[in-house]
Design a protein around this motif. Structure first.
Motif, PDB file in Angstrom:
ATOM      1  N   LEU A   1       0.892  -1.138   0.016  1.00  0.00           N
ATOM      2  CA  LEU A   1      -0.005   0.008  -0.066  1.00  0.00           C
ATOM      3  C   LEU A   1       0.996   1.387  -0.101  1.00  0.00           C
ATOM      4  N   VAL A   2       1.890   1.325   0.844  1.00  0.00           N
ATOM      5  CA  VAL A   2       2.647   2.575   0.814  1.00  0.00           C
ATOM      6  C   VAL A   2       3.508   2.760  -0.327  1.00  0.00           C
ATOM      7  N   MET A   3       3.860   1.581  -1.212  1.00  0.00           N
ATOM      8  CA  MET A   3       4.649   1.620  -2.187  1.00  0.00           C
ATOM      9  C   MET A   3       3.875   2.228  -3.106  1.00  0.00           C
ATOM     10  N   GLY A   4       2.440   1.869  -2.991  1.00  0.00           N
ATOM     11  CA  GLY A   4       1.788   2.274  -4.329  1.00  0.00           C
ATOM     12  C   GLY A   4       1.494   3.779  -3.916  1.00  0.00           C
ATOM     13  N   LEU A   5       1.075   4.271  -2.817  1.00  0.00           N
ATOM     14  CA  LEU A   5       0.782   5.460  -2.617  1.00  0.00           C
ATOM     15  C   LEU A   5       1.926   6.394  -2.780  1.00  0.00           C
ATOM     16  N   ALA A   6       3.097   6.135  -2.241  1.00  0.00           N
ATOM     17  CA  ALA A   6       4.140   6.881  -2.198  1.00  0.00           C
ATOM     18  C   ALA A   6       4.923   7.172  -3.545  1.00  0.00           C
ATOM     19  N   ASN A   7       5.000   5.783  -3.983  1.00  0.00           N
ATOM     20  CA  ASN A   7       5.971   5.835  -5.400  1.00  0.00           C
ATOM     21  C   ASN A   7       4.948   5.437  -6.612  1.00  0.00           C
ATOM     22  N   ASP A   8       4.690   4.347  -6.918  1.00  0.00           N
ATOM     23  CA  ASP A   8       3.845   4.151  -8.289  1.00  0.00           C
ATOM     24  C   ASP A   8       3.270   2.529  -8.076  1.00  0.00           C
ATOM     25  N   TRP A   9       2.100   2.584  -8.659  1.00  0.00           N
ATOM     26  CA  TRP A   9       1.556   1.403  -8.413  1.00  0.00           C
ATOM     27  C   TRP A   9       2.264   0.042  -9.497  1.00  0.00           C
ATOM     28  N   LEU A  10       3.099   0.294 -10.217  1.00  0.00           N
ATOM     29  CA  LEU A  10       3.688  -0.545 -10.837  1.00  0.00           C
ATOM     30  C   LEU A  10       4.644  -1.435 -10.102  1.00  0.00           C
ATOM     31  N   PRO A  11       5.464  -0.699  -9.095  1.00  0.00           N
ATOM     32  CA  PRO A  11       6.442  -1.528  -8.365  1.00  0.00           C
ATOM     33  C   PRO A  11       5.768  -2.082  -7.283  1.00  0.00           C
ATOM     34  N   ALA A  12       4.637  -1.310  -6.939  1.00  0.00           N
ATOM     35  CA  ALA A  12       3.707  -2.027  -5.827  1.00  0.00           C
ATOM     36  C   ALA A  12       3.013  -3.259  -6.374  1.00  0.00           C
ATOM     37  N   ALA A  13       2.630  -3.361  -7.480  1.00  0.00           N
ATOM     38  CA  ALA A  13       2.154  -4.636  -7.958  1.00  0.00           C
ATOM     39  C   ALA A  13       3.201  -5.772  -8.007  1.00  0.00           C
ATOM     40  N   ILE A  14       4.544  -5.282  -8.284  1.00  0.00           N
ATOM     41  CA  ILE A  14       5.571  -6.210  -8.582  1.00  0.00           C
ATOM     42  C   ILE A  14       5.852  -6.945  -7.158  1.00  0.00           C
ATOM     43  N   LEU A  15       6.020  -5.855  -6.364  1.00  0.00           N
ATOM     44  CA  LEU A  15       6.279  -6.205  -4.814  1.00  0.00           C
ATOM     45  C   LEU A  15       5.059  -7.159  -4.359  1.00  0.00           C
ATOM     46  N   ALA A  16       3.771  -6.987  -4.585  1.00  0.00           N
ATOM     47  CA  ALA A  16       2.667  -7.687  -4.081  1.00  0.00           C
ATOM     48  C   ALA A  16       2.918  -9.465  -4.777  1.00  0.00           C
ATOM     49  N   PHE A  17       3.466  -9.133  -5.914  1.00  0.00           N
ATOM     50  CA  PHE A  17       3.547 -10.570  -6.590  1.00  0.00           C
ATOM     51  C   PHE A  17       4.509 -11.238  -6.170  1.00  0.00           C
ATOM     52  N   SER A  18       5.873 -10.538  -5.763  1.00  0.00           N
ATOM     53  CA  SER A  18       6.799 -11.086  -5.081  1.00  0.00           C
ATOM     54  C   SER A  18       6.567 -11.809  -3.767  1.00  0.00           C
ATOM     55  N   ILE A  19       5.713 -11.139  -2.924  1.00  0.00           N
ATOM     56  CA  ILE A  19       5.334 -11.699  -1.657  1.00  0.00           C
ATOM     57  C   ILE A  19       4.399 -12.934  -1.934  1.00  0.00           C
ATOM     58  N   PHE A  20       3.570 -12.835  -2.684  1.00  0.00           N
ATOM     59  CA  PHE A  20       2.738 -13.884  -3.071  1.00  0.00           C
ATOM     60  C   PHE A  20       3.362 -15.171  -3.601  1.00  0.00           C
ATOM     61  N   TYR A  21       4.656 -15.076  -4.304  1.00  0.00           N
ATOM     62  CA  TYR A  21       5.401 -15.860  -4.720  1.00  0.00           C
ATOM     63  C   TYR A  21       6.134 -16.448  -3.927  1.00  0.00           C
ATOM     64  N   TYR A  22       6.662 -15.770  -2.775  1.00  0.00           N
ATOM     65  CA  TYR A  22       7.597 -16.412  -1.874  1.00  0.00           C
ATOM     66  C   TYR A  22       6.728 -17.237  -0.876  1.00  0.00           C
ATOM     67  N   ALA A  23       5.491 -16.476  -0.486  1.00  0.00           N
ATOM     68  CA  ALA A  23       4.610 -17.047   0.697  1.00  0.00           C
ATOM     69  C   ALA A  23       3.848 -18.355   0.079  1.00  0.00           C
ATOM     70  N   TRP A  24       3.699 -18.246  -1.208  1.00  0.00           N
ATOM     71  CA  TRP A  24       2.480 -19.113  -1.317  1.00  0.00           C
ATOM     72  C   TRP A  24       3.062 -20.134  -2.475  1.00  0.00           C
ATOM     73  N   ILE A  25       3.634 -19.468  -3.600  1.00  0.00           N
ATOM     74  CA  ILE A  25       4.191 -20.362  -4.557  1.00  0.00           C
ATOM     75  C   ILE A  25       5.301 -21.416  -4.060  1.00  0.00           C
ATOM     76  N   TYR A  26       6.250 -20.715  -3.422  1.00  0.00           N
ATOM     77  CA  TYR A  26       7.349 -21.386  -3.011  1.00  0.00           C
ATOM     78  C   TYR A  26       7.117 -21.958  -1.750  1.00  0.00           C
ATOM     79  N   THR A  27       6.650 -21.334  -0.599  1.00  0.00           N
ATOM     80  CA  THR A  27       6.535 -22.166   0.683  1.00  0.00           C
ATOM     81  C   THR A  27       5.275 -23.055   0.870  1.00  0.00           C
ATOM     82  N   VAL A  28       4.386 -22.867   0.347  1.00  0.00           N
ATOM     83  CA  VAL A  28       3.299 -23.669   0.513  1.00  0.00           C
ATOM     84  C   VAL A  28       3.016 -24.588  -0.591  1.00  0.00           C
ATOM     85  N   TRP A  29       3.130 -24.190  -1.800  1.00  0.00           N
ATOM     86  CA  TRP A  29       2.880 -25.182  -3.005  1.00  0.00           C
ATOM     87  C   TRP A  29       4.252 -25.896  -3.280  1.00  0.00           C
ATOM     88  N   LEU A  30       5.694 -25.306  -3.669  1.00  0.00           N
ATOM     89  CA  LEU A  30       6.566 -25.813  -4.389  1.00  0.00           C
ATOM     90  C   LEU A  30       7.592 -26.804  -3.312  1.00  0.00           C
TER      91      LEU A  30
END
Lengths: 307, 70
Positions: A112-141
Motif C-alpha cells: 500500500l505504501v509503495m503504491g501511494l508513495a511511489n507508483d502502482w507498478l512497483p507495488a504490483a510487482i512487490l505484491a506478486f513477489s510476496i505472493f510468489y514467496y509465501a504461496w508459490i514457494y513455501t506452500v506449493w513448491l
C-alpha cells in the motif's frame, strides 16, 4: 510431509519486539535491501531521496512480511531441524496467530505504501513477489519438488527489479536481466548449503536436491548453474547495457564462482564425517559474490558507463 | 486450564509488553515523520509540474482590433 501451521496456544510470556524482528529473517533482508538499493541506484533517471528511501523500506518490509508468513507456515518443520528450531514460533516465543497476522499486516502495508508513495507498478510487482514467496514457494513448491529452490529462487530475485522500476516506472530489459542473475545464482547458493545440512532436510521430508536426486547429481547441477550464471552476468556488458567496470568484475567474480563450483561439482567421493570445506567455501563465497557484483553495477553506473 | 503466572513470570511478561510498546511507538512516530516528508515531496513535485506547464504553454496573440486600453 507437507507443512501445516502450528495451532498451539500462545506462549506464557509476551513476545519481545526482537522476536517479531527475527520473524522477518534479518540476515536475508540485508541481501534484499542491498540488491534493491543497487537496482534503484543503477536505474537511469533521478528519484527523490525520500521516495527512494520509502521504496527500499517497502521492499524490505514486503520481504520481512513474506518471511514471517514462511515461518508461520513452516513452524512445525522448523521445530524438527537443528538449524531452525530456535526460531520464534517453534521455540514458543511468538504464537502462530501473531506470526501470521504480523506477516500479512507487514506485507499489506508495504504494498500500500509503495503504491501511494511511489507508483502502482512497483507495488504490483512487490505484491506478486510476496505472493510468489509465501504461496508459490513455501506452500506449493517446497514440499513437492526438488526444483523448489530453482523456481522459488525467483522470490529473492525481485528486489533489484522493483528498485529499478521504482525509478523508471516501467519495465525494460536490464531489470529483467538483474532478476535473472539472482534467479540463476540461487540454486548453486542453496544447494551448496543443502549439501552440508541435508540430514536436517531429509528428517522432515523436504525434497531438497541432495536428498532426492543424490549428491552427485546435485554437485553436477551446481557446476552447470555456475557456468550459466557467468553467461547471464556478462549479458549486460555484451548488450551495451553496462560498462567495462561491471563487465570485468562480472568476469572475474564469475570465474572464481565457476572455479569454486567445480571443486564441489567434480568431487568424486566424500568420506564419512568430512568437514565439507569446498561446499562451505562456495556457500560463503556466493554471498560475497552477489554483494560485490551488484556494488560494481552501481559503481559502473555512477562512472557514467552504463546505458 | 493453564496455571496462573508467578510474580516473577508476570514481571517478565509486563517488561516484554512495555518493550514491545516502546518499539511500536518509535515505529509509528517514524512512519508519521516519513509520511509527512513524502507529502512535502509530492506537493513540491506537483508545484514544479504546474510551473513547468505554465512556462511551456504558449501565450495567445491579441486579436486584431481588440481593445488595448488607450
Amino acid at each position: 510431509m507437507a507443512s501445516q501451521p502450528l495451532t498451539e496456544p500462545a506462549a506464557r510470556t509476551a513476545a519481545d519486539w526482537r522476536d517479531f524482528y527475527a520473524l522477518t529473517k534479518p540476515r536475508v533482508m540485508t541481501l534484499v535491501i542491498f540488491t534493491g538499493l543497487c537496482g534503484l541506484l543503477a536505474a537511469p533517471g533521478p528519484i527523490d531521496p525520500v521516495l527512494g528511501f520509502t521504496a527500499i523500506l517497502c521492499i524490505a518490509a514486503g520481504a520481512g512480511g513474506a518471511a514471517a508468513l514462511n515461518q508461520w507456515w513452516e513452524a512445525d518443520l522448523d521445530g524438527q531441524m537443528k538449524r531452525t528450531r530456535h526460531r520464534p514460533v517453534p521455540a514458543g516465543r511468538v504464537s502462530p496467530t501473531s506470526a501470521r497476522d504480523f506477516g500479512f499486516g507487514l506485507a499489506g502495508a508495504s504494498v500500500l505504501v509503495m503504491g501511494l508513495a511511489n507508483d502502482w507498478l512497483p507495488a504490483a510487482i512487490l505484491a506478486f513477489s510476496i505472493f510468489y514467496y509465501a504461496w508459490i514457494y513455501t506452500v506449493w513448491l517446497k514440499p513437492r519438488t526438488p526444483q523448489n529452490i530453482v523456481i522459488g529462487g525467483g522470490a529473492g530475485a525481485f528486489p533489484p527489479l522493483i528498485g529499478w522500476v521504482a525509478v523508471t516506472h516501467h519495465l525494460s530489459l536490464m531489470p529483467v536481466i538483474l532478476f535473472l542473475i539472482i534467479f540463476v545464482w540461487t540454486p548453486p547458493h542453496f544447494w551448496a548449503l543443502a549439501l552440508f545440512v541435508q540430514i536436517d532436510y531429509a528428517k522432515v521430508g523436504i525434497p531438497m536436491m541432495p536428498v532426492v536426486a543424490g549428491e552427485r547429481s546435485t554437485r553436477r547441477q551446481i557446476l552447470a548453474y555456475a557456468v550459466l550464471l557467468l553467461a547471464v552476468t556478462l549479458a549486460p556488458w555484451v548488450l551495451g547495457l553496462a560498462g567495462w567496470i561491471y563487465g570485468v568484475s562480472a568476469l572475474g567474480l564469475g570465474a572464481m564462482f565457476v572455479w569454486l563450483s567445480a571443486r564441489v561439482g567434480l568431487r568424486q567421493s566424500v568420506p564419512e564425517g568430512d568437514a565439507m570445506k569446498p561446499e562451505k567455501r562456495l556457500f560463503a563465497y556466493s554471498i560475497l559474490y552477489l554483494f560485490i557484483l551488484f556494488a560494481m553495477l552501481v559503481v559502473d553506473h555512477v562512472a557514467g558507463l552504463g546505458a | 486450564m493453564s496455571q496462573p503466572l508467578t510474580p516473577a513470570e508476570l514481571a517478565a511478561y509486563r517488561a516484554r509488553q512495555r518493550s514491545r510498546s516502546r518499539a511500536l511507538g518509535l515505529i509509528l512516530v517514524g512512519l508519521a515523520v516519513l509520511f509527512f516528508a513524502i507529502t512535502l515531496v509530492k506537493i513540491k513535485h506537483a508545484a514544479d509540474l504546474r510551473r513547468a506547464n505554465a512556462v511551456a504553454k504558449p501565450v495567445a496573440p491579441a486579436a486584431p482590433g481588440a481593445q488595448t486600453g488607450h
